[in-house]
Design a protein around this motif. Structure first.
Motif, mmCIF file in Angstrom:
data_model
loop_
_atom_site.group_PDB
_atom_site.id
_atom_site.type_symbol
_atom_site.label_atom_id
_atom_site.label_comp_id
_atom_site.label_asym_id
_atom_site.label_seq_id
_atom_site.Cartn_x
_atom_site.Cartn_y
_atom_site.Cartn_z
ATOM 1 N N ALA A 97 -6.392 -1.707 -8.030
ATOM 2 C CA ALA A 97 -4.955 -1.839 -8.216
ATOM 3 C C ALA A 97 -4.274 -1.010 -7.137
ATOM 4 C CB ALA A 97 -4.564 -1.353 -9.603
ATOM 5 N N ILE A 98 -3.181 -1.516 -6.607
ATOM 6 C CA ILE A 98 -2.504 -0.839 -5.498
ATOM 7 C C ILE A 98 -1.973 0.514 -5.958
ATOM 8 C CG2 ILE A 98 -0.606 -0.999 -3.844
ATOM 9 C CD1 ILE A 98 -0.875 -4.144 -4.382
ATOM 10 N N LEU A 99 -2.296 1.538 -5.184
ATOM 11 C CA LEU A 99 -1.852 2.895 -5.500
ATOM 12 C C LEU A 99 -0.794 3.321 -4.501
ATOM 13 C CD1 LEU A 99 -5.375 4.459 -6.068
ATOM 14 C CD2 LEU A 99 -3.771 3.655 -7.811
ATOM 15 N N LYS A 100 -0.025 4.330 -4.879
ATOM 16 C CA LYS A 100 1.032 4.731 -3.956
ATOM 17 C C LYS A 100 0.529 5.777 -2.966
ATOM 18 C CE LYS A 100 3.287 7.960 -7.181
ATOM 19 N NZ LYS A 100 2.690 7.641 -8.474
ATOM 20 N N GLY A 101 1.268 5.905 -1.878
ATOM 21 C CA GLY A 101 0.967 6.933 -0.888
ATOM 22 C C GLY A 101 -0.386 6.743 -0.237
ATOM 23 N N SER A 102 -1.039 7.865 0.020
ATOM 24 C CA SER A 102 -2.276 7.819 0.810
ATOM 25 C C SER A 102 -3.511 7.601 -0.060
ATOM 26 C CB SER A 102 -2.426 9.127 1.574
ATOM 27 O OG SER A 102 -2.554 10.188 0.638
ATOM 28 N N THR A 106 -7.496 6.511 1.040
ATOM 29 C CA THR A 106 -8.738 7.201 0.690
ATOM 30 C C THR A 106 -9.741 6.235 0.082
ATOM 31 O OG1 THR A 106 -7.464 9.198 0.232
ATOM 32 C CG2 THR A 106 -9.714 9.127 -0.634
ATOM 33 N N VAL A 107 -9.261 5.387 -0.828
ATOM 34 C CA VAL A 107 -10.144 4.418 -1.485
ATOM 35 C C VAL A 107 -10.797 3.517 -0.437
ATOM 36 C CG1 VAL A 107 -10.180 2.349 -2.960
ATOM 37 C CG2 VAL A 107 -8.990 4.419 -3.720
ATOM 38 N N VAL A 128 2.467 0.494 -10.237
ATOM 39 C CA VAL A 128 3.746 1.201 -10.117
ATOM 40 C C VAL A 128 4.782 0.339 -9.405
ATOM 41 C CG1 VAL A 128 4.877 3.276 -9.209
ATOM 42 C CG2 VAL A 128 2.520 3.388 -10.032
ATOM 43 N N ALA A 129 5.981 0.328 -9.964
ATOM 44 C CA ALA A 129 7.074 -0.462 -9.371
ATOM 45 C C ALA A 129 7.202 -0.124 -7.895
ATOM 46 C CB ALA A 129 8.374 -0.153 -10.099
ATOM 47 N N GLY A 130 7.423 -1.150 -7.101
ATOM 48 C CA GLY A 130 7.577 -0.909 -5.672
ATOM 49 C C GLY A 130 6.256 -0.981 -4.926
ATOM 50 N N GLN A 131 5.137 -0.873 -5.677
ATOM 51 C CA GLN A 131 3.828 -0.962 -5.018
ATOM 52 C C GLN A 131 3.352 -2.413 -4.977
ATOM 53 O OE1 GLN A 131 2.206 1.495 -3.425
ATOM 54 N NE2 GLN A 131 4.073 2.606 -3.883
ATOM 55 N N GLY A 132 4.079 -3.265 -5.708
ATOM 56 C CA GLY A 132 3.626 -4.648 -5.828
ATOM 57 C C GLY A 132 3.667 -5.418 -4.526
ATOM 58 N N SER A 133 4.694 -5.142 -3.720
ATOM 59 C CA SER A 133 4.793 -5.889 -2.461
ATOM 60 C C SER A 133 4.239 -5.011 -1.347
ATOM 61 C CB SER A 133 6.256 -6.222 -2.171
ATOM 62 O OG SER A 133 7.004 -5.030 -2.086
ATOM 63 N N GLU A 212 -3.031 3.638 -12.171
ATOM 64 C CA GLU A 212 -2.967 4.922 -12.880
ATOM 65 C C GLU A 212 -2.643 4.729 -14.353
ATOM 66 O OE1 GLU A 212 -4.153 7.467 -11.783
ATOM 67 O OE2 GLU A 212 -3.799 7.713 -9.642
ATOM 68 N N GLY A 213 -1.818 3.717 -14.683
ATOM 69 C CA GLY A 213 -1.457 3.484 -16.077
ATOM 70 C C GLY A 213 -2.493 2.681 -16.849
#
Length: 254
Positions: A97-102, A106-107, A128-133, A212-213
């Motif tokens: 799942a898309i994570l925010k930031g760096s 790392t993944v 997380v909202a905003g990570q979708g696109s 994360e959720g």
């Protein structure tokens, strides 16, 4: 250098280069990527006559001698070419799942070191909202991270970072894989190692890691109906980025 994973000695072995197959013709290869060229000529002070090691991202490793190096192109005479035996017949696709930031960086770096073949950044209900696109720029960055990690870890195969997919769409692609595992913190019966052991003949594996959720309960049901194995990664709750790395390490050790 990498400890214990077939360390090279001296300047020649420690720096591997990436030259895509279309720039290798017979016993000639050309480094046209400006960053690679700059690194070779300016940083490492390589010059004609020096021996270098490079990979084509398709599982082949080469040794060659620099024939010509100037700002426009570095030309290499290919001396030997060999198949990278470490790239076995198993193809692992990681769908994190898309994570925010760096954290996503790392993944992708660690997944490359651990030997995966494909990454499918995944959109889930709790992403997380905003990570979708994900911008083309970010996808490109992830591909470059994979390229750099491939060279650092002395792999000959370049993992491909594929376009973002929704969880629902990914499920429709399940027939392309021999087996699929989904790491779920509420799974109490099946762990990844024992479940994977039942599929020792599988050649194409898919591994889904939630945000994360966590995965939504409906996603879990939907995945199970489609034939995905929900598995535990052990007693502790792991962060999403850690879960990707731990799950891959467990799979690779099989």
């Amino acid at each position: 250098g990498m400890v214990g994973w077939g360390c090279g000695t001296g300047k020649i072995m420690d720096n591997w280069y990436y030259i895509p197959p279309e720039h290798i013709e017979g016993d000639r290869a050309y480094i046209s990527d400006p960053n690679e060229r700059r690194h070779l000529v300016r940083v490492l002070r390589n010059k004609p006559g020096d021996v270098i090691v490079f990979v084509d991202g398709d599982g082949w490793k080469y040794e060659g001698i620099i024939a010509r190096s100037d700002p426009e192109v570095v030309e290499i005479t290919v001396e030997t070419r060999s198949r990278d035996e470490a790239e076995g017949g198993v193809e692992i696709t990681l769908a994190p799942a898309i994570l925010k930031g760096s954290r996503m960086d790392t993944v992708i770096e660690k997944a490359t070191e651990l030997g995966i073949s494909f990454v499918i950044p995944m959109r889930t209900k709790h992403t997380v909202a905003g990570q979708g696109s994900v911008s083309a720029h970010r996808l490109d960055r992830w591909q470059r991270i994979a390229q750099s990690a491939m060279k650092q870890s002395h792999r000959a195969r370049l993992p491909r970072v594929l376009p973002v997919l929704d969880f629902e769409i990914l499920i429709e692609k399940l027939p392309e894989y021999d087996v699929a595992f989904l790491a779920w913190e509420d799974e109490s019966q099946a762990n990844l190692v024992s479940t994977a052991a039942r599929y020792s003949d599988a050649k194409r594996l898919l591994l889904l890691i939630g945000p994360e959720g966590g995965f939504d309960r409906q996603e879990i049901e939907r995945g199970r109906q489609a034939g995905i194995h929900t598995v535990s990664l052990g007693p502790r709750r792991l962060r999403s980025d850690t879960a990707s790395i731990v799950a891959l390490a467990l799979l690779v050790s099989r």
